[in-house]
Design an enzyme around this catalytic site. Sequence first.
Site, mmCIF file in Angstrom:
data_model
loop_
_atom_site.group_PDB
_atom_site.id
_atom_site.type_symbol
_atom_site.label_atom_id
_atom_site.label_comp_id
_atom_site.label_asym_id
_atom_site.label_seq_id
_atom_site.Cartn_x
_atom_site.Cartn_y
_atom_site.Cartn_z
ATOM 1 N N ALA A 41 3.698 -0.731 -0.171
ATOM 2 C CA ALA A 41 3.243 -1.919 0.552
ATOM 3 C C ALA A 41 2.202 -2.621 -0.314
ATOM 4 C CB ALA A 41 2.648 -1.522 1.900
ATOM 5 N N MET A 42 2.540 -3.802 -0.831
ATOM 6 C CA MET A 42 1.689 -4.514 -1.782
ATOM 7 C C MET A 42 1.086 -5.751 -1.123
ATOM 8 S SD MET A 42 3.991 -4.218 -5.267
ATOM 9 C CE MET A 42 2.643 -4.840 -6.291
ATOM 10 N N SER A 48 -3.466 -1.792 -3.810
ATOM 11 C CA SER A 48 -2.022 -1.614 -3.671
ATOM 12 C C SER A 48 -1.304 -1.862 -4.991
ATOM 13 C CB SER A 48 -1.470 -2.528 -2.577
ATOM 14 O OG SER A 48 -1.711 -3.887 -2.863
ATOM 15 N N LEU A 67 4.378 -8.587 2.616
ATOM 16 C CA LEU A 67 4.661 -9.298 3.862
ATOM 17 C C LEU A 67 4.044 -10.693 3.828
ATOM 18 C CD1 LEU A 67 3.911 -6.469 6.446
ATOM 19 C CD2 LEU A 67 6.056 -6.988 5.261
ATOM 20 N N CYS A 135 -2.735 -4.479 13.136
ATOM 21 C CA CYS A 135 -1.779 -4.794 12.077
ATOM 22 C C CYS A 135 -1.177 -3.525 11.488
ATOM 23 C CB CYS A 135 -2.467 -5.615 10.987
ATOM 24 S SG CYS A 135 -1.363 -6.176 9.679
ATOM 25 N N CYS A 231 -8.070 -11.406 7.786
ATOM 26 C CA CYS A 231 -7.194 -12.206 6.931
ATOM 27 C C CYS A 231 -6.829 -13.564 7.517
ATOM 28 C CB CYS A 231 -5.938 -11.414 6.580
ATOM 29 S SG CYS A 231 -4.899 -10.966 7.989
#
Length: 404
Positions: A41-42, A48, A67, A135, A231
Amino acid sequence: MTTSATGGAIASVDALLSDLNLSGDPLGLGGKPGDHRVVVAMSGGVDSSVTAALLHHLGYDVVGVTLQLYDHGAAIQKKGACCAGQDIYDAKRVAEECGFPHYVLDYESRFREAVIEEFADTYLAGYTPIPCVRCNQTVKFADLLETAKQLGAECMATGHYIQRVMGEQGPELRRAADQGKDQSYFLFATTEEQLDFLRFPLGHLNKDQTRQLAEAFGLIVADKPDSQDICFVPNGRYVDIVEKVRPGASRPGEIVHVDGRVLGRHEGVIRYTVGQRRGLGIAAGDPLYVVRLDAENAQVVVGPREALEVDTIRLNDVNWLGDEDLADGAPVRVKVRSTRPPVPAALSVDGDTVGVVLAEGEEGVAPGQACVFYSTDNEDRVLGGGWIAATGGKASGSGVRLIG
Protein backbone atom coordinates in the site's frame (compact mmCIF):
# COMPACT_ATOMS: atom_id res chain seq x y z
CA MET A 1 17.05 0.17 -6.06
CA THR A 2 16.89 1.85 -9.44
CA THR A 3 17.63 -0.24 -12.52
CA SER A 4 20.79 1.78 -13.16
CA ALA A 5 22.35 1.01 -9.76
CA THR A 6 25.93 -0.22 -9.79
CA GLY A 7 27.21 -3.37 -8.15
CA GLY A 8 28.95 -1.28 -5.49
CA ALA A 9 25.75 0.54 -4.67
CA ILE A 10 23.87 -2.74 -4.37
CA ALA A 11 26.54 -4.12 -2.03
CA SER A 12 26.27 -0.97 0.07
CA VAL A 13 22.48 -1.38 0.30
CA ASP A 14 22.85 -5.05 1.23
CA ALA A 15 25.26 -4.15 4.03
CA LEU A 16 22.81 -1.56 5.35
CA LEU A 17 19.94 -4.05 5.25
CA SER A 18 22.04 -6.53 7.22
CA ASP A 19 22.81 -3.87 9.84
CA LEU A 20 19.09 -3.07 10.12
CA ASN A 21 18.04 -6.73 10.35
CA LEU A 22 16.18 -6.58 7.05
CA SER A 23 18.05 -9.22 5.07
CA GLY A 24 16.66 -12.56 3.94
CA ASP A 25 12.92 -12.98 4.49
CA PRO A 26 11.65 -10.14 6.73
CA LEU A 27 8.05 -11.03 5.87
CA GLY A 28 8.38 -14.56 7.25
CA LEU A 29 6.82 -16.21 4.21
CA GLY A 30 9.51 -18.89 3.81
CA GLY A 31 11.07 -20.22 0.63
CA LYS A 32 12.33 -17.89 -2.08
CA PRO A 33 11.11 -14.28 -1.94
CA GLY A 34 10.46 -14.37 -5.69
CA ASP A 35 7.82 -17.04 -5.18
CA HIS A 36 5.68 -14.66 -3.11
CA ARG A 37 3.54 -11.83 -4.48
CA VAL A 38 3.26 -8.92 -2.06
CA VAL A 39 0.95 -5.93 -2.49
CA VAL A 40 2.41 -2.79 -0.94
CA ALA A 41 0.00 0.00 0.00
CA MET A 42 1.82 3.10 -1.28
CA SER A 43 0.64 6.49 -0.03
CA GLY A 44 3.39 8.42 -1.80
CA GLY A 45 5.31 9.11 1.40
CA VAL A 46 8.78 7.98 2.36
CA ASP A 47 7.68 5.10 4.64
CA SER A 48 5.55 3.19 2.15
CA SER A 49 8.00 3.97 -0.67
CA VAL A 50 10.88 2.47 1.33
CA THR A 51 8.73 -0.57 2.13
CA ALA A 52 8.07 -1.19 -1.56
CA ALA A 53 11.66 -0.55 -2.64
CA LEU A 54 12.99 -2.77 0.14
CA LEU A 55 10.80 -5.75 -0.71
CA HIS A 56 11.48 -5.37 -4.43
CA HIS A 57 15.23 -5.27 -3.75
CA LEU A 58 14.97 -8.45 -1.69
CA GLY A 59 13.33 -10.21 -4.64
CA TYR A 60 9.65 -10.36 -3.68
CA ASP A 61 7.07 -10.09 -6.47
CA VAL A 62 5.97 -6.59 -5.50
CA VAL A 63 2.83 -4.87 -6.75
CA GLY A 64 2.37 -1.28 -5.60
CA VAL A 65 -1.15 0.05 -5.08
CA THR A 66 -2.12 3.65 -4.39
CA LEU A 67 -5.63 4.79 -3.58
CA GLN A 68 -7.13 7.92 -5.09
CA LEU A 69 -9.36 9.17 -2.31
CA TYR A 70 -10.33 12.62 -3.60
CA ASP A 71 -11.67 14.28 -6.69
CA HIS A 72 -8.66 14.57 -8.97
CA GLY A 73 -9.17 18.28 -9.63
CA ALA A 74 -9.03 19.06 -5.92
CA ALA A 75 -6.34 16.52 -5.14
CA ILE A 76 -3.70 17.95 -7.46
CA GLN A 77 -3.83 21.23 -5.53
CA LYS A 78 -3.23 19.63 -2.13
CA LYS A 79 0.22 18.66 -0.89
CA GLY A 80 1.54 17.05 2.27
CA ALA A 81 -1.21 14.47 2.76
CA CYS A 82 -1.42 10.86 1.72
CA CYS A 83 -3.27 9.89 -1.43
CA ALA A 84 -3.39 13.42 -2.85
CA GLY A 85 -2.37 14.30 -6.41
CA GLN A 86 1.37 14.85 -5.84
CA ASP A 87 1.55 11.78 -3.64
CA ILE A 88 0.03 9.56 -6.32
CA TYR A 89 2.61 10.89 -8.76
CA ASP A 90 5.45 10.25 -6.28
CA ALA A 91 4.30 6.66 -5.68
CA LYS A 92 4.14 6.02 -9.41
CA ARG A 93 7.65 7.47 -9.91
CA VAL A 94 9.10 5.25 -7.18
CA ALA A 95 7.55 2.17 -8.77
CA GLU A 96 8.80 3.13 -12.23
CA GLU A 97 12.36 3.77 -11.05
CA CYS A 98 12.50 0.57 -9.01
CA GLY A 99 10.89 -1.49 -11.76
CA PHE A 100 7.75 -3.05 -10.28
CA PRO A 101 4.11 -2.64 -11.39
CA HIS A 102 1.95 0.03 -9.80
CA TYR A 103 -1.78 0.65 -9.91
CA VAL A 104 -3.96 3.58 -8.85
CA LEU A 105 -7.41 2.56 -7.62
CA ASP A 106 -10.33 4.98 -7.46
CA TYR A 107 -11.72 4.68 -3.92
CA GLU A 108 -13.21 8.17 -3.85
CA SER A 109 -16.84 7.10 -3.30
CA ARG A 110 -15.96 4.52 -0.66
CA PHE A 111 -13.70 6.97 1.19
CA ARG A 112 -16.34 9.68 1.18
CA GLU A 113 -18.98 7.34 2.56
CA ALA A 114 -16.87 5.46 5.12
CA VAL A 115 -14.58 8.24 6.32
CA ILE A 116 -15.56 11.80 5.34
CA GLU A 117 -19.31 11.53 5.90
CA GLU A 118 -18.78 9.53 9.09
CA PHE A 119 -16.33 12.23 10.24
CA ALA A 120 -18.94 14.96 9.73
CA ASP A 121 -21.76 13.02 11.37
CA THR A 122 -19.57 12.17 14.36
CA TYR A 123 -18.74 15.81 15.00
CA LEU A 124 -22.40 16.79 14.67
CA ALA A 125 -23.30 14.15 17.27
CA GLY A 126 -20.94 15.76 19.80
CA TYR A 127 -18.07 13.30 19.42
CA THR A 128 -14.44 13.90 18.45
CA PRO A 129 -13.62 11.48 15.61
CA ILE A 130 -10.32 9.93 14.48
CA PRO A 131 -10.70 9.55 10.71
CA CYS A 132 -7.26 7.93 10.28
CA VAL A 133 -8.47 4.94 12.31
CA ARG A 134 -11.66 4.69 10.27
CA CYS A 135 -9.66 4.83 7.05
CA ASN A 136 -7.45 1.95 8.19
CA GLN A 137 -10.44 0.06 9.54
CA THR A 138 -12.67 0.35 6.48
CA VAL A 139 -10.77 1.36 3.37
CA LYS A 140 -7.16 0.20 3.74
CA PHE A 141 -7.37 -2.91 5.92
CA ALA A 142 -10.72 -4.07 4.58
CA ASP A 143 -11.36 -3.03 0.97
CA LEU A 144 -7.74 -2.73 -0.15
CA LEU A 145 -6.80 -5.92 1.66
CA GLU A 146 -9.47 -7.82 -0.27
CA THR A 147 -8.18 -6.29 -3.49
CA ALA A 148 -4.69 -7.51 -2.59
CA LYS A 149 -6.02 -11.04 -2.22
CA GLN A 150 -7.75 -10.77 -5.60
CA LEU A 151 -4.40 -9.81 -7.12
CA GLY A 152 -2.98 -13.09 -5.86
CA ALA A 153 -0.91 -11.62 -3.03
CA GLU A 154 0.13 -13.73 -0.06
CA CYS A 155 0.30 -10.66 2.13
CA MET A 156 -0.06 -6.89 2.10
CA ALA A 157 2.76 -4.73 3.43
CA THR A 158 2.51 -1.14 4.65
CA GLY A 159 4.90 1.47 5.96
CA HIS A 160 3.20 1.81 9.35
CA TYR A 161 5.36 2.02 12.46
CA ILE A 162 4.04 -0.99 14.33
CA GLN A 163 5.31 -4.54 14.75
CA ARG A 164 3.80 -7.92 13.95
CA VAL A 165 5.41 -10.61 16.10
CA MET A 166 4.65 -14.33 16.06
CA GLY A 167 3.48 -15.51 19.48
CA GLU A 168 2.49 -18.90 20.88
CA GLN A 169 -1.06 -18.52 19.56
CA GLY A 170 -0.34 -16.68 16.32
CA PRO A 171 0.68 -13.19 15.22
CA GLU A 172 0.59 -10.44 17.82
CA LEU A 173 0.47 -6.68 17.37
CA ARG A 174 3.26 -4.80 19.15
CA ARG A 175 4.15 -1.14 19.49
CA ALA A 176 6.89 0.20 17.24
CA ALA A 177 10.45 0.23 18.52
CA ASP A 178 10.49 4.01 18.03
CA GLN A 179 7.89 5.16 20.54
CA GLY A 180 7.90 8.63 19.03
CA LYS A 181 6.60 7.22 15.73
CA ASP A 182 4.48 4.36 17.12
CA GLN A 183 1.11 4.09 15.34
CA SER A 184 -0.48 1.37 17.47
CA TYR A 185 -3.15 3.78 18.77
CA PHE A 186 -4.38 4.25 15.20
CA LEU A 187 -4.31 0.54 14.36
CA PHE A 188 -6.13 -0.89 17.38
CA ALA A 189 -9.05 -2.01 15.19
CA THR A 190 -6.85 -4.42 13.19
CA THR A 191 -8.53 -7.82 13.47
CA GLU A 192 -6.88 -11.21 13.90
CA GLU A 193 -7.83 -12.15 10.33
CA GLN A 194 -6.30 -8.94 8.96
CA LEU A 195 -3.17 -9.41 11.08
CA ASP A 196 -2.64 -12.82 9.49
CA PHE A 197 -2.35 -11.11 6.10
CA LEU A 198 -0.57 -7.86 7.00
CA ARG A 199 3.15 -7.14 7.35
CA PHE A 200 4.94 -4.06 8.74
CA PRO A 201 8.63 -4.31 7.75
CA LEU A 202 9.61 -0.92 9.23
CA GLY A 203 8.19 -1.48 12.72
CA HIS A 204 11.58 -2.06 14.34
CA LEU A 205 13.20 1.02 12.74
CA ASN A 206 13.24 4.70 13.62
CA LYS A 207 12.50 7.45 11.09
CA ASP A 208 16.17 8.34 10.60
CA GLN A 209 16.90 4.74 9.61
CA THR A 210 13.98 4.76 7.19
CA ARG A 211 15.27 7.92 5.53
CA GLN A 212 18.74 6.37 5.40
CA LEU A 213 17.23 3.48 3.45
CA ALA A 214 15.40 5.91 1.15
CA GLU A 215 18.69 7.61 0.33
CA ALA A 216 20.44 4.29 -0.21
CA PHE A 217 17.71 3.24 -2.66
CA GLY A 218 17.91 6.63 -4.37
CA LEU A 219 14.21 7.36 -3.89
CA ILE A 220 12.86 10.74 -5.00
CA VAL A 221 10.90 10.97 -1.72
CA ALA A 222 13.93 10.54 0.55
CA ASP A 223 13.64 14.11 1.89
CA LYS A 224 9.86 14.43 1.61
CA PRO A 225 8.36 15.80 4.86
CA ASP A 226 5.79 13.80 6.81
CA SER A 227 2.15 14.83 6.49
CA GLN A 228 0.72 16.49 9.59
CA ASP A 229 -2.94 17.30 8.96
CA ILE A 230 -5.88 14.95 8.46
CA CYS A 231 -5.53 14.23 4.75
CA PHE A 232 -8.89 15.67 3.67
CA VAL A 233 -8.90 18.63 6.09
CA PRO A 234 -6.81 21.49 4.64
CA ASN A 235 -5.06 23.66 7.23
CA GLY A 236 -6.76 21.78 10.07
CA ARG A 237 -10.12 23.55 9.53
CA TYR A 238 -12.38 20.56 10.18
CA VAL A 239 -15.43 22.80 10.70
CA ASP A 240 -15.29 23.72 7.01
CA ILE A 241 -15.47 20.04 6.04
CA VAL A 242 -18.44 19.35 8.34
CA GLU A 243 -20.37 22.34 7.02
CA LYS A 244 -19.59 21.35 3.41
CA VAL A 245 -20.68 17.72 3.88
CA ARG A 246 -23.72 18.51 6.04
CA PRO A 247 -24.70 22.11 5.20
CA GLY A 248 -27.00 23.71 7.74
CA ALA A 249 -26.85 20.75 10.14
CA SER A 250 -24.98 22.56 12.90
CA ARG A 251 -27.24 24.41 15.37
CA PRO A 252 -26.42 27.35 17.64
CA GLY A 253 -27.15 26.91 21.33
CA GLU A 254 -26.18 27.69 24.90
CA ILE A 255 -22.91 27.45 26.77
CA VAL A 256 -23.89 26.05 30.15
CA HIS A 257 -21.90 25.66 33.37
CA VAL A 258 -21.97 22.23 35.04
CA ASP A 259 -23.92 23.89 37.88
CA GLY A 260 -26.70 24.83 35.43
CA ARG A 261 -25.93 28.50 34.81
CA VAL A 262 -26.20 29.74 31.21
CA LEU A 263 -22.98 31.62 30.46
CA GLY A 264 -23.39 32.47 26.80
CA ARG A 265 -24.16 31.16 23.33
CA HIS A 266 -22.28 29.26 20.65
CA GLU A 267 -22.59 28.75 16.88
CA GLY A 268 -22.48 24.95 16.94
CA VAL A 269 -21.03 22.10 19.05
CA ILE A 270 -18.81 21.14 16.11
CA ARG A 271 -16.60 24.12 17.02
CA TYR A 272 -15.69 22.64 20.42
CA THR A 273 -13.88 19.62 21.83
CA VAL A 274 -13.72 18.13 25.31
CA GLY A 275 -10.87 19.68 27.28
CA GLN A 276 -10.85 22.91 25.27
CA ARG A 277 -10.06 26.04 27.27
CA ARG A 278 -9.32 28.81 24.78
CA GLY A 279 -11.79 30.36 22.38
CA LEU A 280 -14.93 29.67 24.42
CA GLY A 281 -16.22 33.21 23.89
CA ILE A 282 -17.35 33.71 27.48
CA ALA A 283 -16.04 35.82 30.34
CA ALA A 284 -15.45 34.07 33.66
CA GLY A 285 -13.34 34.74 36.70
CA ASP A 286 -11.84 31.28 36.87
CA PRO A 287 -10.54 29.16 33.93
CA LEU A 288 -13.28 27.04 32.37
CA TYR A 289 -12.97 23.98 30.15
CA VAL A 290 -15.34 22.13 27.85
CA VAL A 291 -16.50 19.19 29.97
CA ARG A 292 -18.95 17.61 27.54
CA LEU A 293 -20.97 18.28 24.43
CA ASP A 294 -24.72 17.72 24.38
CA ALA A 295 -25.53 17.71 20.67
CA GLU A 296 -29.17 16.71 21.18
CA ASN A 297 -29.83 19.87 23.19
CA ALA A 298 -27.19 21.96 21.35
CA GLN A 299 -25.35 22.65 24.61
CA VAL A 300 -21.65 23.10 25.32
CA VAL A 301 -21.16 22.23 28.98
CA VAL A 302 -18.19 23.87 30.71
CA GLY A 303 -16.70 23.69 34.18
CA PRO A 304 -13.53 23.87 36.27
CA ARG A 305 -10.56 21.66 35.46
CA GLU A 306 -11.48 19.08 38.10
CA ALA A 307 -14.76 18.43 36.25
CA LEU A 308 -12.73 17.04 33.34
CA GLU A 309 -11.46 14.08 35.33
CA VAL A 310 -13.04 10.72 34.51
CA ASP A 311 -12.37 7.26 35.88
CA THR A 312 -14.87 5.11 34.00
CA ILE A 313 -15.19 4.72 30.23
CA ARG A 314 -17.82 2.83 28.25
CA LEU A 315 -16.83 1.54 24.82
CA ASN A 316 -18.46 0.62 21.53
CA ASP A 317 -17.22 -1.71 18.77
CA VAL A 318 -14.48 -3.34 20.85
CA ASN A 319 -11.78 -5.26 18.97
CA TRP A 320 -9.99 -7.85 21.13
CA LEU A 321 -6.62 -9.40 20.25
CA GLY A 322 -5.78 -11.05 23.55
CA ASP A 323 -5.04 -14.76 24.01
CA GLU A 324 -7.81 -15.13 26.59
CA ASP A 325 -11.44 -14.02 26.33
CA LEU A 326 -12.51 -10.59 27.56
CA ALA A 327 -12.96 -10.91 31.33
CA ASP A 328 -14.44 -8.54 33.86
CA GLY A 329 -11.75 -7.11 36.13
CA ALA A 330 -8.82 -8.20 33.95
CA PRO A 331 -5.92 -5.75 34.31
CA VAL A 332 -4.81 -3.81 31.25
CA ARG A 333 -3.02 -0.61 30.43
CA VAL A 334 -4.86 1.88 28.23
CA LYS A 335 -4.22 4.93 26.08
CA VAL A 336 -7.07 7.41 25.73
CA ARG A 337 -5.11 9.82 23.53
CA SER A 338 -2.47 9.02 20.93
CA THR A 339 0.12 11.23 22.63
CA ARG A 340 -0.37 9.86 26.16
CA PRO A 341 1.43 6.88 27.69
CA PRO A 342 -0.56 3.76 28.65
CA VAL A 343 -1.98 3.96 32.19
CA PRO A 344 -3.23 1.21 34.55
CA ALA A 345 -6.88 0.18 34.25
CA ALA A 346 -9.19 -2.83 34.55
CA LEU A 347 -11.70 -4.16 32.04
CA SER A 348 -15.37 -3.82 32.89
CA VAL A 349 -17.43 -6.51 31.14
CA ASP A 350 -21.18 -6.93 31.70
CA GLY A 351 -22.71 -9.01 28.94
CA ASP A 352 -22.25 -7.10 25.71
CA THR A 353 -21.27 -3.90 27.53
CA VAL A 354 -17.52 -3.34 27.71
CA GLY A 355 -15.60 -0.53 29.33
CA VAL A 356 -12.63 0.22 31.52
CA VAL A 357 -12.13 1.53 35.04
CA LEU A 358 -9.03 3.70 35.34
CA ALA A 359 -6.77 3.30 38.36
CA GLU A 360 -6.42 7.09 38.44
CA GLY A 361 -8.54 9.78 36.80
CA GLU A 362 -7.72 11.07 33.34
CA GLU A 363 -8.58 14.52 31.97
CA GLY A 364 -9.96 15.41 28.57
CA VAL A 365 -11.25 11.97 27.61
CA ALA A 366 -13.46 12.67 24.62
CA PRO A 367 -16.24 10.45 23.28
CA GLY A 368 -15.41 9.47 19.72
CA GLN A 369 -11.73 8.95 20.47
CA ALA A 370 -10.15 5.52 20.93
CA CYS A 371 -9.32 3.67 24.13
CA VAL A 372 -6.53 1.24 23.25
CA PHE A 373 -5.60 -1.76 25.40
CA TYR A 374 -2.04 -2.91 26.12
CA SER A 375 -0.87 -5.92 28.09
CA THR A 376 0.31 -5.51 31.67
CA ASP A 377 2.85 -8.32 31.14
CA ASN A 378 4.31 -6.73 28.03
CA GLU A 379 3.33 -3.11 27.61
CA ASP A 380 4.33 -3.22 23.94
CA ARG A 381 1.68 -5.78 23.09
CA VAL A 382 -1.57 -4.34 21.72
CA LEU A 383 -4.67 -6.16 22.99
CA GLY A 384 -7.13 -4.17 20.90
CA GLY A 385 -9.43 -1.40 22.03
CA GLY A 386 -12.72 0.33 21.39
CA TRP A 387 -14.40 3.63 20.63
CA ILE A 388 -15.18 5.84 23.63
CA ALA A 389 -18.97 6.14 23.85
CA ALA A 390 -19.40 7.57 27.36
CA THR A 391 -17.37 8.64 30.37
CA GLY A 392 -17.99 9.00 34.09
CA GLY A 393 -16.21 11.03 36.75
CA LYS A 394 -16.47 11.63 40.47
CA ALA A 395 -15.87 15.36 40.30
CA SER A 396 -18.90 16.08 38.13
CA GLY A 397 -21.16 13.87 40.21
CA SER A 398 -22.83 12.69 37.03
CA GLY A 399 -21.80 9.04 36.90
CA VAL A 400 -21.40 7.72 33.37
CA ARG A 401 -22.45 10.34 30.87
CA LEU A 402 -24.14 9.11 27.72
CA ILE A 403 -23.16 11.29 24.79
CA GLY A 404 -25.10 11.49 21.54
